[in-house]
Design an enzyme around this catalytic site. Sequence first.
Site, mmCIF file in Angstrom:
data_model
loop_
_atom_site.group_PDB
_atom_site.id
_atom_site.type_symbol
_atom_site.label_atom_id
_atom_site.label_comp_id
_atom_site.label_asym_id
_atom_site.label_seq_id
_atom_site.Cartn_x
_atom_site.Cartn_y
_atom_site.Cartn_z
ATOM 1 N N GLU A 200 1.137 -1.038 -0.345
ATOM 2 C CA GLU A 200 -0.086 -0.005 -0.040
ATOM 3 C C GLU A 200 1.034 1.547 -0.194
ATOM 4 O OE1 GLU A 200 -3.270 0.203 3.246
ATOM 5 O OE2 GLU A 200 -2.594 2.575 3.265
ATOM 6 N N ARG B 294 0.831 10.306 1.195
ATOM 7 C CA ARG B 294 1.603 11.514 1.777
ATOM 8 C C ARG B 294 3.359 11.974 1.724
ATOM 9 N NH1 ARG B 294 2.155 8.436 8.287
ATOM 10 N NH2 ARG B 294 0.909 7.433 8.622
ATOM 11 N N LYS C 109 -10.331 -0.752 6.708
ATOM 12 C CA LYS C 109 -8.950 -1.128 7.691
ATOM 13 C C LYS C 109 -10.105 -0.943 9.139
ATOM 14 C CE LYS C 109 -5.816 1.961 7.467
ATOM 15 N NZ LYS C 109 -4.555 2.747 6.431
HETATM 16 O O1 LIG Z 1 -1.414 6.677 6.312
HETATM 17 C C1 LIG Z 1 -2.295 6.393 6.763
HETATM 18 O O2 LIG Z 1 -2.525 6.424 5.300
HETATM 19 C C2 LIG Z 1 -2.153 4.851 7.855
HETATM 20 O O3 LIG Z 1 -3.917 5.177 7.821
HETATM 21 C C3 LIG Z 1 -1.584 5.364 8.607
HETATM 22 C C4 LIG Z 1 -1.057 4.170 8.060
HETATM 23 O O4 LIG Z 1 -1.603 2.861 7.868
HETATM 24 C C5 LIG Z 1 0.021 3.547 8.985
HETATM 25 O O5 LIG Z 1 1.105 4.675 9.477
HETATM 26 C C6 LIG Z 1 1.322 2.300 9.726
HETATM 27 O O6 LIG Z 1 0.663 2.231 10.897
HETATM 28 P P1 LIG Z 1 2.376 1.491 11.300
HETATM 29 O O7 LIG Z 1 2.590 0.648 11.291
HETATM 30 O O8 LIG Z 1 2.283 1.793 13.446
HETATM 31 O O9 LIG Z 1 3.432 3.034 11.276
#
Ligand SMILES: O=C(O)C(=O)C[C@H](O)[C@H](O)COP(=O)(O)O
Length: 203
Positions: free
Chosen positions: A38, A42, A125
């Site tokens: 995915e 960002r 999700k």
């Molecule tokens: O950017 C997005 O659309 C999100 O929803 C955030 C990510 O899914 C999380 O940042 C992943 O989580 P971590 O594995 O804790 O880093």
Amino acid sequence: MTENIEKLRIVPVVAIDSADDALPLADALSQGGLPIAEITLRTEAGLEAISKLSSQYGFLVGAGTVHSVDQAKQVADVGAKFVVSPGFNPKTVQWCLDNSMPIFPGVSSPTDLETALEFGLSVVKFFPAEQIGGVKMLKALQGPYGGIRFIPTGGISAANLSEYLALPSVVACGGSWMVKPELIRNKQFDEIARLTREAMASI
Ligand SMILES: O=C(O)C(=O)C[C@H](O)[C@H](O)COP(=O)(O)O
């Protein structure tokens, strides 16, 4: 799409600074046994990275952090195979449904799940998983929302992955632990492959 994701059981969540790193990253993930990512919007390079990966045979690329219909259109145009969003944006969800784009919008509460039911969604999700109650919360939701399945993401790592995957309501887990931005930036693709293999071995 859900079946393809469920076979792999982990969705690496990527924030990439340079689209030049997209192909080596996909190779590393594939070597580790996870030909899926995915790629989030960002970073500015996200869209170009999705475009590069969309034509890679055998690699499943989705778009993450999709906040609007415009972004959903953009990622569809460059070949994303699925869309993920951190929260539930009804307009984005409707556009994806109307355009046969698989979407996994984020939910964090029963109220969000009611909305998901209204849209006829059966997989969402669950974000941010650890912070909103993790496995305990998913177990509590299983009773009243037995028809819905989840992709928990947020705070998941090799340490707690198998607890989530043991739940029948969990399709797969998302996470960035094997594709941390600094690993990609420093071109530590061997390490990414190793962490991916380690994750796959633990399930
Ligand atoms: O950017 C997005 O659309 C999100 O929803 C955030 C990510 O899914 C999380 O940042 C992943 O989580 P971590 O594995 O804790 O880093």
